[in-house]
Design a protein around this motif. Structure first.
Motif, mmCIF file in Angstrom:
data_model
loop_
_atom_site.group_PDB
_atom_site.id
_atom_site.type_symbol
_atom_site.label_atom_id
_atom_site.label_comp_id
_atom_site.label_asym_id
_atom_site.label_seq_id
_atom_site.Cartn_x
_atom_site.Cartn_y
_atom_site.Cartn_z
ATOM 1 N N GLU A 20 0.798 -1.272 0.056
ATOM 2 C CA GLU A 20 0.041 0.143 -0.043
ATOM 3 C C GLU A 20 0.973 1.281 -0.114
ATOM 4 O O GLU A 20 0.424 2.382 -0.783
ATOM 5 C CB GLU A 20 -0.825 -0.104 1.319
ATOM 6 N N LEU A 21 1.853 1.236 0.883
ATOM 7 C CA LEU A 21 2.855 2.538 0.868
ATOM 8 C C LEU A 21 3.442 2.618 -0.438
ATOM 9 O O LEU A 21 3.458 3.919 -1.052
ATOM 10 C CB LEU A 21 3.734 2.113 1.923
ATOM 11 N N LYS A 22 3.903 1.635 -1.094
ATOM 12 C CA LYS A 22 4.559 1.836 -2.438
ATOM 13 C C LYS A 22 3.632 2.160 -3.345
ATOM 14 O O LYS A 22 3.790 3.111 -4.237
ATOM 15 C CB LYS A 22 5.129 0.523 -2.907
ATOM 16 N N ALA A 23 2.457 1.736 -3.316
ATOM 17 C CA ALA A 23 1.296 2.195 -4.347
ATOM 18 C C ALA A 23 1.012 3.695 -4.222
ATOM 19 O O ALA A 23 0.720 4.543 -5.123
ATOM 20 C CB ALA A 23 -0.112 1.487 -4.089
ATOM 21 N N GLN A 24 1.049 4.161 -2.944
ATOM 22 C CA GLN A 24 1.098 5.687 -2.592
ATOM 23 C C GLN A 24 1.945 6.373 -3.380
ATOM 24 O O GLN A 24 1.716 7.410 -3.712
ATOM 25 C CB GLN A 24 0.646 5.869 -1.242
ATOM 26 N N VAL A 25 3.049 5.949 -3.156
ATOM 27 C CA VAL A 25 4.292 6.661 -3.564
ATOM 28 C C VAL A 25 4.123 6.798 -5.282
ATOM 29 O O VAL A 25 4.286 7.841 -5.791
ATOM 30 C CB VAL A 25 5.672 6.024 -3.096
ATOM 31 N N GLU A 26 3.753 5.640 -5.779
ATOM 32 C CA GLU A 26 3.754 5.575 -7.452
ATOM 33 C C GLU A 26 2.544 6.322 -7.626
ATOM 34 O O GLU A 26 2.779 7.193 -8.905
ATOM 35 C CB GLU A 26 3.502 3.973 -7.539
ATOM 36 N N LEU A 27 1.347 6.608 -6.835
ATOM 37 C CA LEU A 27 0.145 7.314 -7.384
ATOM 38 C C LEU A 27 0.748 8.813 -7.153
ATOM 39 O O LEU A 27 0.557 9.881 -8.055
ATOM 40 C CB LEU A 27 -0.978 7.007 -6.492
ATOM 41 N N PHE A 28 1.373 9.250 -6.172
ATOM 42 C CA PHE A 28 1.959 10.685 -5.994
ATOM 43 C C PHE A 28 2.784 10.930 -7.308
ATOM 44 O O PHE A 28 2.835 11.999 -8.148
ATOM 45 C CB PHE A 28 2.760 10.752 -4.665
ATOM 46 N N ARG A 29 3.720 10.171 -7.743
ATOM 47 C CA ARG A 29 4.603 10.321 -8.731
ATOM 48 C C ARG A 29 3.829 10.463 -9.940
ATOM 49 O O ARG A 29 4.213 11.468 -11.002
ATOM 50 C CB ARG A 29 5.737 8.940 -8.941
ATOM 51 N N GLU A 30 2.856 9.659 -10.483
ATOM 52 C CA GLU A 30 2.036 9.720 -11.620
ATOM 53 C C GLU A 30 1.323 10.962 -11.546
ATOM 54 O O GLU A 30 1.232 11.487 -12.555
ATOM 55 C CB GLU A 30 1.134 8.495 -11.422
ATOM 56 N N LEU A 31 0.589 11.372 -10.527
ATOM 57 C CA LEU A 31 0.033 12.884 -10.507
ATOM 58 C C LEU A 31 0.907 14.027 -10.468
ATOM 59 O O LEU A 31 0.423 15.106 -10.962
ATOM 60 C CB LEU A 31 -0.929 12.727 -9.094
ATOM 61 N N THR A 32 2.155 13.834 -9.879
ATOM 62 C CA THR A 32 2.962 15.216 -9.647
ATOM 63 C C THR A 32 4.270 15.303 -10.734
ATOM 64 O O THR A 32 4.659 16.271 -10.931
ATOM 65 C CB THR A 32 3.398 15.450 -8.442
ATOM 66 N N GLY A 33 4.507 13.877 -11.146
ATOM 67 C CA GLY A 33 5.565 13.890 -12.019
ATOM 68 C C GLY A 33 7.138 13.830 -11.286
ATOM 69 O O GLY A 33 8.148 13.718 -11.911
ATOM 70 N N HIS A 34 6.874 13.720 -10.067
ATOM 71 C CA HIS A 34 8.117 13.633 -9.148
ATOM 72 C C HIS A 34 7.794 12.772 -7.715
ATOM 73 O O HIS A 34 6.800 12.767 -7.411
ATOM 74 C CB HIS A 34 8.823 14.976 -8.916
ATOM 75 N N LEU A 35 8.984 12.512 -7.342
ATOM 76 C CA LEU A 35 8.778 11.872 -5.990
ATOM 77 C C LEU A 35 8.250 12.713 -4.560
ATOM 78 O O LEU A 35 8.962 13.848 -4.839
ATOM 79 C CB LEU A 35 9.928 10.851 -5.560
#
Length: 218
Positions: A20-35
């Motif tokens: 779940e944590l990794k999925a949230q990081v990946e979604l953040f990156r998808e939405l913002t373009g960065h970590l």
């Protein structure tokens, strides 16, 4: 709180928490373009037993450098905090102390000082913020430096001030999880917003040579 209850009953699978944590990081990156430059857990769940380990692993894996360690100087002397809430804060503090070594081993950093439990919601005022900052700085600078890490005569001290500015939620919209909770629906979020933008607070920052910044600026 349901997350804490499930953890105490052994109902959480840490591999699923990590997923779940990794999925949230990946979604953040998808939405913002960065970590994200910083990650922590709602209601400080990232410092809970077991969770702290997978949380640290995910941050190290993605190269996220900063988190929150909610240990607030002077918290024990805040007699305006209701006993039930203080009990929760002290459990968070204990979990945080037990998390320091874990985060350190994974190369994760956090600000020198954390403030926010004593100044949250209705307890936020310009005077309370400055009292909390002054108390924290005195405690931080009075720490006995070790021979290996002497305290320099002059250095920048980083402080995280945890805040929740915003507007009251109107059900069914808002809040975290299953709709808005009592805090997100209350006047307290607007009170925080109005306090934080007061000119006297901004002026005090300048007088004390305090620079506002985000985690990406550290």
């Amino acid at each position: 709180m349901g997350f804490r209850k499930a953890l105490s009953k052994g109902l959480l699978n840490m591999s699923e928490v990590k997923q779940e944590l990794k999925a949230q990081v990946e979604l953040f990156r998808e939405l913002t373009g960065h970590l994200p430059p910083h990650m922590d857990g709602h209601q400080h769940v990232h410092v809970l037993p077991e969770v702290r380990h997978v949380f640290a692993e995910v941050l190290e894996e993605y190269g996220v450098k900063y988190t929150r360690v909610p240990i607030e100087p002077g918290l024990h002397n805040c007699d305006w905090i209701p006993p039930s809430l203080m009990d929760f804060y002290l459990r968070v503090e204990e979990d945080s102390f037990n998390t320091v070594d874990v985060f350190t081993r994974h190369g994760i950093r956090w600000p020198d000082i954390y403030i926010g439990l004593s100044t949250m919601g209705k307890n936020m005022s310009v005077s309370n913020i400055w009292s909390a900052i002054d108390t924290a700085i005195v405690e931080f600078t009075s720490k006995e430096p070790s021979p290996a890490q002497p305290m320099p005569e002059s250095r920048t001290v980083t402080i995280e001030l945890m805040v929740h500015p915003g507007y009251p939620s109107v059900p069914p919209i808002g809040g975290c999880g299953e709709g808005p909770d009592d805090f997100s629906q209350s006047w307290e979020r607007l009170h925080e917003l109005q306090t934080l933008i007061k000119p006297e607070l901004q002026s005090h920052y300048k007088t004390r040579n305090i620079q506002l910044c985000s985690f990406k600026d550290l």
